[in-house]
Motif scaffolding. Structure first.
Motif, PDB file in Angstrom:
ATOM      1  N   PRO A  34     -16.270 -25.655  14.045  1.00 34.29           N
ATOM      2  CA  PRO A  34     -16.757 -24.276  14.877  1.00 34.29           C
ATOM      3  C   PRO A  34     -17.331 -23.255  13.932  1.00 34.29           C
ATOM      4  CG  PRO A  34     -14.300 -24.700  14.588  1.00 34.29           C
ATOM      5  CD  PRO A  34     -14.902 -25.794  13.778  1.00 34.29           C
ATOM      6  N   MET A  35     -16.837 -22.904  12.707  1.00 31.94           N
ATOM      7  CA  MET A  35     -17.536 -21.855  11.867  1.00 31.94           C
ATOM      8  C   MET A  35     -18.864 -22.036  11.646  1.00 31.94           C
ATOM      9  SD  MET A  35     -14.416 -21.247   8.907  1.00 31.94           S
ATOM     10  CE  MET A  35     -15.234 -20.010   8.198  1.00 31.94           C
ATOM     11  N   ARG A  36     -19.312 -23.187  11.464  1.00 28.31           N
ATOM     12  CA  ARG A  36     -20.683 -23.698  11.135  1.00 28.31           C
ATOM     13  C   ARG A  36     -21.545 -23.468  12.721  1.00 28.31           C
ATOM     14  NH1 ARG A  36     -23.768 -26.688   7.939  1.00 28.31           N
ATOM     15  NH2 ARG A  36     -25.651 -27.596   8.711  1.00 28.31           N
ATOM     16  N   SER A  41     -25.136 -20.397  16.197  1.00 26.07           N
ATOM     17  CA  SER A  41     -25.392 -19.699  17.231  1.00 26.07           C
ATOM     18  C   SER A  41     -26.055 -18.339  17.259  1.00 26.07           C
ATOM     19  CB  SER A  41     -24.090 -19.970  18.071  1.00 26.07           C
ATOM     20  OG  SER A  41     -24.280 -19.070  19.400  1.00 26.07           O
ATOM     21  N   PHE A  42     -25.344 -17.608  16.217  1.00 24.74           N
ATOM     22  CA  PHE A  42     -25.530 -16.255  15.996  1.00 24.74           C
ATOM     23  C   PHE A  42     -27.302 -16.072  15.153  1.00 24.74           C
ATOM     24  CE2 PHE A  42     -25.844 -12.489  12.975  1.00 24.74           C
ATOM     25  CZ  PHE A  42     -25.227 -11.777  14.156  1.00 24.74           C
ATOM     26  N   THR A  63     -14.106 -15.276  16.338  1.00 25.63           N
ATOM     27  CA  THR A  63     -14.205 -16.696  16.124  1.00 25.63           C
ATOM     28  C   THR A  63     -13.901 -17.094  14.771  1.00 25.63           C
ATOM     29  OG1 THR A  63     -15.493 -16.999  18.346  1.00 25.63           O
ATOM     30  CG2 THR A  63     -15.296 -18.826  16.456  1.00 25.63           C
ATOM     31  N   LEU A  64     -14.785 -16.436  13.832  1.00 21.98           N
ATOM     32  CA  LEU A  64     -14.798 -16.752  12.582  1.00 21.98           C
ATOM     33  C   LEU A  64     -13.499 -16.305  11.822  1.00 21.98           C
ATOM     34  CD1 LEU A  64     -18.437 -15.388  11.055  1.00 21.98           C
ATOM     35  CD2 LEU A  64     -17.515 -17.807  11.322  1.00 21.98           C
ATOM     36  N   ILE A  65     -12.765 -15.163  12.246  1.00 21.07           N
ATOM     37  CA  ILE A  65     -11.528 -14.650  11.728  1.00 21.07           C
ATOM     38  C   ILE A  65     -10.316 -15.741  12.027  1.00 21.07           C
ATOM     39  CG2 ILE A  65      -9.778 -13.078  11.823  1.00 21.07           C
ATOM     40  CD1 ILE A  65     -12.277 -10.973  12.211  1.00 21.07           C
ATOM     41  N   ASP A  69      -8.271 -17.799   9.237  1.00 13.91           N
ATOM     42  CA  ASP A  69      -6.881 -17.706   9.123  1.00 13.91           C
ATOM     43  C   ASP A  69      -6.171 -19.009   9.374  1.00 13.91           C
ATOM     44  OD1 ASP A  69      -6.841 -15.146   9.278  1.00 13.91           O
ATOM     45  OD2 ASP A  69      -6.456 -14.668  11.090  1.00 13.91           O
ATOM     46  N   THR A  70      -6.820 -20.046  10.030  1.00 16.20           N
ATOM     47  CA  THR A  70      -6.352 -21.381  10.197  1.00 16.20           C
ATOM     48  C   THR A  70      -6.401 -21.833   8.621  1.00 16.20           C
ATOM     49  OG1 THR A  70      -7.164 -21.766  12.525  1.00 16.20           O
ATOM     50  CG2 THR A  70      -6.819 -23.620  11.177  1.00 16.20           C
TER      51      THR A  70
END
Length: 233
Positions: A34-36, A41-42, A63-65, A69-70
């Motif tokens: 999801p980070m990628r 998307s950005f 979303t990135l944060i 954190d995960t």
């Protein structure tokens, strides 16, 4: 025979760490996707003239944060498991420490009982708190929300030259097919988390020459028993 036993033990340790490495790699890869996608998307949709640009940047950042954190929690859990507990060997009253630890829980169905007011042992206070906190949290999570009569009993008593701490619940219990795997570092029956909790505290307890065992009945509950050496006066 001794040489063969040493080689077998080494092989088992290496296999255990290989399995752990696979699990950590898997847990880290989960948030990377999801980070990628968020970054891609950005890049694709970025428009400096977009009137909602500030809100979109905030959304992307959140979303990135969350995913960072995960990953951080995964790294922390693995680090905690890999490191041996500090050998502080504090002389403390186990009864007092356990009773104070239970004060952090708000559940009214947690009951505490000690056969004596004072049972002295040598163990790091932080590690003892960690053991009790983990076992009680597991007990709470094992009881379904909708269950009417909830009960957790934490008891302490002397048994020979040991202090025996038991944490018993009337939750869902542990399935017989899972019993042999309950202390495996990566094993969990929960829907979240890495399942390192019981593996970590088993590591701590054994480092202080103690033991941890359990008894369970599916649908009736589970009792964990921790035994630690005591100091006889």
């Amino acid at each position: 025979l001794e040489e063969s036993a040493l080689k077998l033990a080494q092989s088992e340790r290496e296999e255990a760490w290989r399995e752990m490495a696979k699990q950590v790699a898997h847990e880290i890869k989960n948030p990377l996707t999801p980070m990628r996608l968020t970054v891609q998307s950005f890049q694709r949709k970025f428009d400096p003239n977009d009137p909602n640009l500030k809100q979109k940047i905030n959304d992307y950042s959140e979303t990135l944060i969350q995913q960072i954190d995960t990953m951080n929690s995964v790294a922390s859990a693995f680090s905690n498991f890999a490191s041996m507990p500090a050998q502080q060997n504090e002389t403390l009253n186990v009864v007092d420490v356990v009773e104070l630890t239970l004060d952090i829980f708000n559940e009214e169905y947690i009951h505490f009982e000690a056969e004596e007011d004072e049972i002295i042992s040598k163990i790091d206070r932080t590690q003892l708190i960690r053991i009790i906190t983990n076992l009680v949290k597991n007990a709470i999570q094992s009881i379904p929300e909708q269950q009417e009569n909830k009960a957790i009993f934490v008891t302490i008593k002397k048994k020979f030259n040991k202090v025996l701490i038991t944490v018993a619940d009337n939750g869902i219990g542990i399935a017989s097919e899972d019993s042999n795997r309950i202390f495996e570092p990566k094993f969990t029956t929960k829907t979240s988390g890495m399942g390192l909790g019981l593996g970590i505290i088993k590591n701590i307890i054994e480092n202080y020459n103690g033991t941890i065992t359990f008894e369970s009945q599916k649908g009736k509950g589970t009792t964990f028993m921790v035994s630690l050496p005591i100091i006889n006066k």
